[in-house]
Write a protein that holds these residues in place. Structure first.
Motif, PDB file in Angstrom:
ATOM      1  N   MET A   1       0.912  -1.235  -0.095  1.00 47.66           N
ATOM      2  CA  MET A   1       0.017   0.090  -0.039  1.00 47.66           C
ATOM      3  C   MET A   1       0.956   1.235  -0.036  1.00 47.66           C
ATOM      4  SD  MET A   1      -3.032   1.126  -0.035  1.00 47.66           S
ATOM      5  CE  MET A   1      -3.834   2.452   0.560  1.00 47.66           C
ATOM      6  N   ILE A   2       0.781   2.216  -0.831  1.00 42.58           N
ATOM      7  CA  ILE A   2       1.335   3.222  -1.034  1.00 42.58           C
ATOM      8  C   ILE A   2       0.611   4.622  -0.569  1.00 42.58           C
ATOM      9  CG2 ILE A   2       2.532   4.978  -2.756  1.00 42.58           C
ATOM     10  CD1 ILE A   2       3.237   2.718  -4.358  1.00 42.58           C
ATOM     11  N   TYR A   3       1.297   5.387   0.379  1.00 36.26           N
ATOM     12  CA  TYR A   3       0.714   6.558   0.890  1.00 36.26           C
ATOM     13  C   TYR A   3       1.356   7.703   0.675  1.00 36.26           C
ATOM     14  CZ  TYR A   3      -1.477   9.682   4.308  1.00 36.26           C
ATOM     15  OH  TYR A   3      -1.809  10.871   4.926  1.00 36.26           O
ATOM     16  N   ILE A   4       1.029   8.730  -0.056  1.00 40.02           N
ATOM     17  CA  ILE A   4       1.841   9.988  -0.570  1.00 40.02           C
ATOM     18  C   ILE A   4       1.627  10.905   0.740  1.00 40.02           C
ATOM     19  CG2 ILE A   4       2.240  11.714  -2.366  1.00 40.02           C
ATOM     20  CD1 ILE A   4       2.520   8.895  -3.188  1.00 40.02           C
ATOM     21  N   LYS A   5       2.795  11.259   1.241  1.00 43.65           N
ATOM     22  CA  LYS A   5       2.700  12.217   2.217  1.00 43.65           C
ATOM     23  C   LYS A   5       3.379  13.763   1.620  1.00 43.65           C
ATOM     24  CE  LYS A   5       3.593   9.122   6.358  1.00 43.65           C
ATOM     25  NZ  LYS A   5       4.283   9.121   7.566  1.00 43.65           N
ATOM     26  N   GLU A   6       4.115  13.801   0.848  1.00 40.30           N
ATOM     27  CA  GLU A   6       4.611  15.140   0.527  1.00 40.30           C
ATOM     28  C   GLU A   6       5.408  14.826  -1.176  1.00 40.30           C
ATOM     29  OE1 GLU A   6       6.506  18.062   3.569  1.00 40.30           O
ATOM     30  OE2 GLU A   6       7.052  16.340   4.098  1.00 40.30           O
ATOM     31  N   ALA A   7       4.968  16.020  -1.906  1.00 37.38           N
ATOM     32  CA  ALA A   7       5.780  15.939  -2.931  1.00 37.38           C
ATOM     33  C   ALA A   7       6.152  17.118  -3.381  1.00 37.38           C
ATOM     34  CB  ALA A   7       4.830  15.541  -4.055  1.00 37.38           C
ATOM     35  N   ILE A   8       7.125  17.553  -4.207  1.00 32.27           N
ATOM     36  CA  ILE A   8       7.514  18.887  -4.516  1.00 32.27           C
ATOM     37  C   ILE A   8       8.123  18.795  -6.045  1.00 32.27           C
ATOM     38  CG2 ILE A   8       9.972  18.847  -3.594  1.00 32.27           C
ATOM     39  CD1 ILE A   8       9.177  21.702  -2.553  1.00 32.27           C
ATOM     40  N   LEU A   9       8.069  19.871  -6.692  1.00 35.36           N
ATOM     41  CA  LEU A   9       8.571  19.941  -8.136  1.00 35.36           C
ATOM     42  C   LEU A   9       9.526  21.102  -8.143  1.00 35.36           C
ATOM     43  CD1 LEU A   9       8.335  18.655 -11.239  1.00 35.36           C
ATOM     44  CD2 LEU A   9       6.795  20.726 -11.522  1.00 35.36           C
ATOM     45  N   HIS A  10      10.738  20.882  -8.556  1.00 37.74           N
ATOM     46  CA  HIS A  10      11.906  21.950  -8.753  1.00 37.74           C
ATOM     47  C   HIS A  10      12.134  21.904 -10.210  1.00 37.74           C
ATOM     48  CE1 HIS A  10      12.480  22.487  -4.445  1.00 37.74           C
ATOM     49  NE2 HIS A  10      12.654  21.086  -4.131  1.00 37.74           N
ATOM     50  N   ILE A  11      12.139  23.277 -10.682  1.00 40.83           N
ATOM     51  CA  ILE A  11      12.410  23.609 -12.007  1.00 40.83           C
ATOM     52  C   ILE A  11      13.682  23.890 -12.508  1.00 40.83           C
ATOM     53  CG2 ILE A  11      11.362  25.056 -14.088  1.00 40.83           C
ATOM     54  CD1 ILE A  11       8.718  25.387 -12.355  1.00 40.83           C
ATOM     55  N   PHE A  12      13.888  23.473 -13.917  1.00 41.27           N
ATOM     56  CA  PHE A  12      15.269  23.871 -14.259  1.00 41.27           C
ATOM     57  C   PHE A  12      15.180  24.852 -15.482  1.00 41.27           C
ATOM     58  CE2 PHE A  12      18.672  23.260 -17.607  1.00 41.27           C
ATOM     59  CZ  PHE A  12      19.908  23.522 -16.599  1.00 41.27           C
ATOM     60  N   ASP A  13      15.762  26.180 -15.314  1.00 38.14           N
ATOM     61  CA  ASP A  13      15.562  27.320 -16.041  1.00 38.14           C
ATOM     62  C   ASP A  13      16.519  27.185 -16.986  1.00 38.14           C
ATOM     63  OD1 ASP A  13      15.293  29.716 -17.262  1.00 38.14           O
ATOM     64  OD2 ASP A  13      15.597  30.791 -15.322  1.00 38.14           O
ATOM     65  N   VAL A  14      16.139  26.949 -18.271  1.00 33.33           N
ATOM     66  CA  VAL A  14      16.713  26.687 -19.574  1.00 33.33           C
ATOM     67  C   VAL A  14      17.371  27.968 -19.965  1.00 33.33           C
ATOM     68  CG1 VAL A  14      15.589  24.593 -20.262  1.00 33.33           C
ATOM     69  CG2 VAL A  14      14.957  27.066 -21.054  1.00 33.33           C
ATOM     70  N   ASN A  15      16.929  29.008 -19.590  1.00 35.03           N
ATOM     71  CA  ASN A  15      17.498  30.190 -19.904  1.00 35.03           C
ATOM     72  C   ASN A  15      18.663  30.829 -19.158  1.00 35.03           C
ATOM     73  OD1 ASN A  15      15.513  30.921 -21.730  1.00 35.03           O
ATOM     74  ND2 ASN A  15      14.121  31.505 -20.324  1.00 35.03           N
ATOM     75  N   SER A  16      18.712  30.225 -17.774  1.00 32.73           N
ATOM     76  CA  SER A  16      19.961  30.719 -16.833  1.00 32.73           C
ATOM     77  C   SER A  16      20.818  29.419 -16.346  1.00 32.73           C
ATOM     78  CB  SER A  16      19.309  31.512 -15.684  1.00 32.73           C
ATOM     79  OG  SER A  16      18.502  30.703 -14.955  1.00 32.73           O
ATOM     80  N   ASP A  17      20.522  28.245 -16.944  1.00 35.59           N
ATOM     81  CA  ASP A  17      21.105  26.983 -16.465  1.00 35.59           C
ATOM     82  C   ASP A  17      21.213  26.936 -14.968  1.00 35.59           C
ATOM     83  OD1 ASP A  17      21.473  26.294 -19.049  1.00 35.59           O
ATOM     84  OD2 ASP A  17      23.565  26.881 -19.035  1.00 35.59           O
ATOM     85  N   GLU A  18      20.046  27.447 -14.283  1.00 39.87           N
ATOM     86  CA  GLU A  18      19.690  27.258 -12.613  1.00 39.87           C
ATOM     87  C   GLU A  18      18.515  26.786 -12.664  1.00 39.87           C
ATOM     88  OE1 GLU A  18      22.208  27.889 -10.607  1.00 39.87           O
ATOM     89  OE2 GLU A  18      23.813  28.460 -12.029  1.00 39.87           O
TER      90      GLU A  18
END
Length: 333
Positions: free
Chosen positions: A1-18
């Motif tokens: 059984m899978i229970y999701i507690k937290e999730a987050i998305l971090h983005i790669f900025d292709v314009n600044s490589d950061e």
């Protein structure tokens, strides 16, 4: 059984490589988000490209992973920083967002890390110029994979014992001037065992080299190899190297020795887990391509039935294939 507690998305900025860090998690009350996360976990766990490994006691990543349950957001930012420090220096690695998921599987805490590579897609853009509305076509360069699409890189990590499952792809690393599995070798600083698919490929190559060394007909031995692999997965949920050698070579110790020598040299891991649910469907048929262009697909349970199919060695060195006892033929057009 899978229970999701937290999730987050971090983005790669292709314009600044950061990276562009998120300071709050995803809304996991949204069904779309939950379905997407579950799909990503399944893409790692149910893939025959999945490799297994355990981080050694002195691995520097363990201290970072150990803070994830108490400080999820900051830990994922630190992991993102390291990941993007590798990728931004190597332009062959596709830019992507990183999806982090903290979840429990059968009450055991896990981290999911999924690299969502960008793809291009055309959409519309509405603009106003001189008080005139204009519709234009534009290219969106940051389209993420859908829940149905395959992902090339991702990991599920057991936070209690630091055992991980990973799918990954080799990319050119400029500093090394060669392609490597950077996800495990540079990010995790570890080397996992071969995947099920890699293990099967190693066996295939070893059988081919052994056949060549003893001037055997390769197609027949490979068919018997496939049959032995499926039998081993079905009976024991592993690929038993010894059983395969016994099936193929019997009491011929010279052939066995050559086969074992080849698989060992190529890094085969004997009796590694091999779930039939993953590999079985891909190996349910024997498929042959003849030099005259004809292709034959035979269910593996019928392949060795002499009342159904027979391979005949002709005096002139050619081979004939006889399909027997056919009551009805259906065109699959």
């Amino acid at each position: 059984m899978i229970y999701i507690k937290e999730a987050i998305l971090h983005i790669f900025d292709v314009n600044s490589d950061e990276p562009i860090f998120s300071f709050a998690g995803l809304d996991i009350s949204e069904k779309f988000t939950m379905d997407y996360i579950h799909a990503m976990i399944e893409k790692v766990e149910d893939s025959d490209n999945m490799k297994k490994g355990v981080l050694a006691e002195g691995n520097p990543m363990i201290s970072t992973f150990s803070t994830l349950t108490t400080n999820f957001i900051e830990t994922t930012k630190a992991l993102t920083e390291k990941f993007f420090s590798i990728t931004k220096l190597n332009p062959e690695i596709p830019p992507a967002d990183l999806l982090f998921v903290y979840f429990t599987m059968d009450e055991v805490p896990h981290l999911g890390l999924f690299k969502l590579n960008y793809s291009n897609s055309i959409t519309h853009h509405i603009s106003y110029e001189s008080e005139q509305l204009t519709n234009q076509l534009v290219v969106n360069q940051s389209i993420l994979p859908s829940a149905r699409q395959a992902i090339q890189e991702g990991m599920v990590l057991n936070l209690n014992v630091m055992e991980y499952h990973v799918i990954e792809k080799k990319h050119l690393i400029d500093e090394l001037a060669e392609k490597v599995f950077y996800f495990t070798e540079m990010f995790l600083e570890d080397k996992p065992q071969p995947s099920l698919k890699e293990n099967i490929a190693i066996i295939k190559k070893a059988v081919q080299k052994t056949s060549k060394a003893f001037n055997e007909e390769e197609f027949q031995v490979l068919a018997d190899t496939k049959d032995a692999i499926v039998h081993s997965m079905t009976e024991e949920n592993v690929i038993d190297n010894q059983m395969i050698a016994e099936t193929l070579y019997g009491d011929n110790y010279a052939k066995k020795e050559k086969f074992f020598e080849e698989v060992q040299e190529m890094g085969y891991v004997d009796r590694a887990p091999a779930e039939v649910a993953v590999a079985g469907p891909k190996y349910s048929k024997q498929k042959f391509r003849l030099d005259n262009g004809i292709e034959i697909s035979i269910p593996i349970d019928l392949y060795k039935d002499p009342e159904v199919v027979e391979f005949i060695n002709n005096p002139d060195g050619t081979t004939s294939v006889m399909i027997k006892n056919i009551e009805k033929i259906k065109n699959l057009f």
